[in-house]
Design a protein around this motif. Structure first.
Motif, PDB file in Angstrom:
ATOM      1  N   UNK A   1       0.756  -1.237   0.075  1.00  0.00           N
ATOM      2  CA  UNK A   1       0.123   0.030  -0.048  1.00  0.00           C
ATOM      3  C   UNK A   1       0.848   1.244   0.136  1.00  0.00           C
ATOM      4  N   UNK A   2       0.441   2.105  -0.860  1.00  0.00           N
ATOM      5  CA  UNK A   2       1.468   3.503  -0.971  1.00  0.00           C
ATOM      6  C   UNK A   2       0.735   4.584  -0.203  1.00  0.00           C
ATOM      7  N   UNK A   3       1.534   5.174   0.605  1.00  0.00           N
ATOM      8  CA  UNK A   3       0.730   6.455   1.261  1.00  0.00           C
ATOM      9  C   UNK A   3       1.391   7.823   0.927  1.00  0.00           C
ATOM     10  N   UNK A   4       0.624   8.951   0.935  1.00  0.00           N
ATOM     11  CA  UNK A   4       1.128  10.142   0.488  1.00  0.00           C
ATOM     12  C   UNK A   4       0.875  11.094   1.677  1.00  0.00           C
ATOM     13  N   UNK A   5       1.437  11.881   2.234  1.00  0.00           N
ATOM     14  CA  UNK A   5       1.165  12.880   3.119  1.00  0.00           C
ATOM     15  C   UNK A   5       0.969  14.160   2.497  1.00  0.00           C
ATOM     16  N   UNK A   6      -0.735  14.404   2.688  1.00  0.00           N
ATOM     17  CA  UNK A   6      -0.980  15.770   2.505  1.00  0.00           C
ATOM     18  C   UNK A   6      -1.203  16.616   3.669  1.00  0.00           C
ATOM     19  N   UNK A   7      -0.644  18.011   3.515  1.00  0.00           N
ATOM     20  CA  UNK A   7      -0.746  18.931   4.699  1.00  0.00           C
ATOM     21  C   UNK A   7      -1.422  20.228   4.249  1.00  0.00           C
ATOM     22  N   UNK A   8      -2.124  20.422   2.879  1.00  0.00           N
ATOM     23  CA  UNK A   8      -2.369  21.661   2.670  1.00  0.00           C
ATOM     24  C   UNK A   8      -3.950  21.738   2.603  1.00  0.00           C
ATOM     25  N   UNK A   9      -4.477  20.501   2.812  1.00  0.00           N
ATOM     26  CA  UNK A   9      -6.173  20.646   3.090  1.00  0.00           C
ATOM     27  C   UNK A   9      -6.528  21.201   4.485  1.00  0.00           C
ATOM     28  N   UNK A  10      -7.401  22.000   3.886  1.00  0.00           N
ATOM     29  CA  UNK A  10      -8.100  22.633   5.195  1.00  0.00           C
ATOM     30  C   UNK A  10      -9.640  22.197   5.560  1.00  0.00           C
ATOM     31  N   UNK A  11     -10.139  22.596   6.709  1.00  0.00           N
ATOM     32  CA  UNK A  11     -11.310  22.290   7.308  1.00  0.00           C
ATOM     33  C   UNK A  11     -12.207  22.780   6.036  1.00  0.00           C
ATOM     34  N   UNK A  12     -11.996  24.081   5.498  1.00  0.00           N
ATOM     35  CA  UNK A  12     -12.903  24.854   4.562  1.00  0.00           C
ATOM     36  C   UNK A  12     -12.760  24.091   3.348  1.00  0.00           C
ATOM     37  N   UNK A  13     -11.647  23.360   2.905  1.00  0.00           N
ATOM     38  CA  UNK A  13     -11.588  22.591   1.768  1.00  0.00           C
ATOM     39  C   UNK A  13     -12.729  21.588   2.028  1.00  0.00           C
ATOM     40  N   UNK A  14     -12.379  20.820   2.928  1.00  0.00           N
ATOM     41  CA  UNK A  14     -13.494  19.544   3.430  1.00  0.00           C
ATOM     42  C   UNK A  14     -14.861  19.923   3.321  1.00  0.00           C
ATOM     43  N   UNK A  15     -15.062  20.958   3.980  1.00  0.00           N
ATOM     44  CA  UNK A  15     -16.482  21.357   3.898  1.00  0.00           C
ATOM     45  C   UNK A  15     -17.230  22.094   2.579  1.00  0.00           C
ATOM     46  N   UNK A  16     -16.411  22.230   1.694  1.00  0.00           N
ATOM     47  CA  UNK A  16     -16.728  22.493   0.244  1.00  0.00           C
ATOM     48  C   UNK A  16     -17.672  21.464  -0.190  1.00  0.00           C
ATOM     49  N   UNK A  17     -19.219  21.688  -0.139  1.00  0.00           N
ATOM     50  CA  UNK A  17     -19.811  20.632  -0.891  1.00  0.00           C
ATOM     51  C   UNK A  17     -20.245  19.668   0.231  1.00  0.00           C
ATOM     52  N   UNK A  18     -20.096  19.952   1.442  1.00  0.00           N
ATOM     53  CA  UNK A  18     -20.330  19.049   2.489  1.00  0.00           C
ATOM     54  C   UNK A  18     -21.982  18.646   2.474  1.00  0.00           C
ATOM     55  N   UNK A  19     -22.274  17.491   2.450  1.00  0.00           N
ATOM     56  CA  UNK A  19     -23.446  16.952   2.556  1.00  0.00           C
ATOM     57  C   UNK A  19     -23.761  16.115   3.850  1.00  0.00           C
TER      58      UNK A  19
END
Length: 387
Positions: A1-19
């Motif tokens: 399994x390949x893993x890549x660390x992402x540190x730039x995603x914010x709460x605002x990004x996640x909540x864009x289009x949140x249903x």
């Protein structure tokens, strides 16, 4: 399994289009539609208790780390939450005004009513996210080991992950939906909650004869749950027909096993109700949970009721009287040995070699009091049974 660390995603990004589906308690989508928050193998949202969900928001406001979040990378532009669903759904609900927290004055505040600087702090909070790429078996094998925010996956949640597919999706829609109008009746006989898959697990347990994993494996790609629903409803209907009075001790009993064993026998609901009331009123019955199988089995196995035994003082008193009388007559102090024909006919047993016995069996109306007590040698007491 390949893993890549992402540190730039914010709460605002996640909540864009949140249903969020309030009816079913599911956080569904986010990240501009790219993120599936609750894939079918995930547990239901269980943080909506005014404590865990609020703690997530308070952690963000205080600058506490939310811990690692894991995404499964399905395609270059599609992801699903592997670990972090509860936390994401909590702050998503808050940002979309579906959750309120208490401010410093104890007043409830939704996201839209808190101070602008606090809104900004929440929205700009960056998340630590690992993107994971791998085969289905790799992803699900890893998923089995996850503890989500300190709440371990239970066995059924793990099985849902391993055997995800149309069958699990349909099963969760029926048995894991807290808004299902049948939940109240089911709760009379089944312990647990819909959100933690307890009703789904019990339905599977009954229909599979306690071999859930094998059953789920065989039916994984079925597009219906007809057999599962029919068997489950048959058990519930049978229980509620035979036992017209609902008692708290009925919750959590092995109704699937009892159905298999006794459902082909006829019962009079009225007579059963009278028996239940009589046994509930009997001060000698210590285990009320055993009453129902005791009645179904013909009221013969008193071990199910854990009928109150004679106390030490009664045993000592009866033993002393029997022994004195036996020594005067030159016979055994066990009444059944005394009328026998073997070498024990004259034996005086020690008290630790004897058991207290109901002269008239409890099941035949004999009381647990000194007048209905006799001491028998252990061999004869075991042989006497319920006679």
């Amino acid at each position: 399994m390949i893993t890549t660390l992402r540190t730039e995603i914010t709460v605002k990004d996640i909540c864009d289009g949140f249903v969020y589906n309030e009816l079913e308690g599911k956080g569904l989508f986010g990240l501009s539609g790219k993120l599936t928050i609750q894939p079918e193998y995930q547990r239901n949202y269980i943080y909506a208790d005014g404590k865990k969900d609020v703690a997530v928001i308070e952690s963000i406001l205080k600058g506490y780390p939310l811990g690692l979040i894991y995404f499964n990378k399905v395609t270059d532009s599609k992801f699903e939450v592997l670990d972090g669903q509860q936390r994401i759904t909590s702050f998503g609900r808050f940002v979309t005004n579906k959750l309120a927290i208490n401010d410093d004055n104890g007043l409830q505040q939704k996201f839209s009513s808190i101070a602008a600087d606090k809104q900004e702090k929440i929205l700009k909070t960056k998340l630590l996210i690992y993107e994971c790429e791998g085969t289905e078996s790799e992803i699900k094998d890893w998923f089995r080991t996850i503890n989500i925010a300190g709440v371990p996956l239970n066995n059924q949640e793990l099985l849902n992950a391993v055997y995800s597919g149309p069958f699990v999706t349909l099963g969760k829609e029926e048995f894991s939906n807290s808004q299902n109008v049948n939940i109240k009746q089911w709760s009379d006989y089944i312990s647990g909650s819909a959100n933690r898959q307890d009703f789904f697990e019990r339905a599977l347990d009954w229909v599979s004869k306690r071999n859930i994993g094998d059953y789920m494996s065989r039916h994984r790609y079925d597009n219906n749950i007809t057999e599962l629903k029919n068997y489950f409803n048959s058990v519930i209907d049978w229980v509620s027909t035979v036992f017209t009075d609902v008692e708290s001790e009925m919750r959590g009993l092995e109704w699937g096993r009892l159905y298999e064993t006794y459902s082909r026998q006829p019962y009079s609901p009225q007579e059963v109700s009278e028996q239940v009331k009589k046994l509930y009123a009997d001060p000698y019955v210590k285990n009320r949970k055993g009453i129902f199988e005791y009645i179904l089995g013909g009221s013969t196995d008193t071990k199910l009721l854990d009928v109150r035994v004679f106390d030490v003082a009664t045993k000592n008193s009866v033993y002393a009287k029997q022994t004195t009388d036996a020594e005067e007559k030159g016979i055994s102090n066990c009444p059944l040995c005394a009328i026998g024909h073997d070498s024990n006919k004259l034996k005086i047993w020690k008290i630790n070699e004897m058991d207290a016995d109901h002269v008239t069996a409890w099941s035949r109306g004999g009381a647990t009091d000194p007048n209905n007590c006799q001491m028998l040698c252990k061999t004869h007491n075991r042989a006497k049974g319920n006679r």
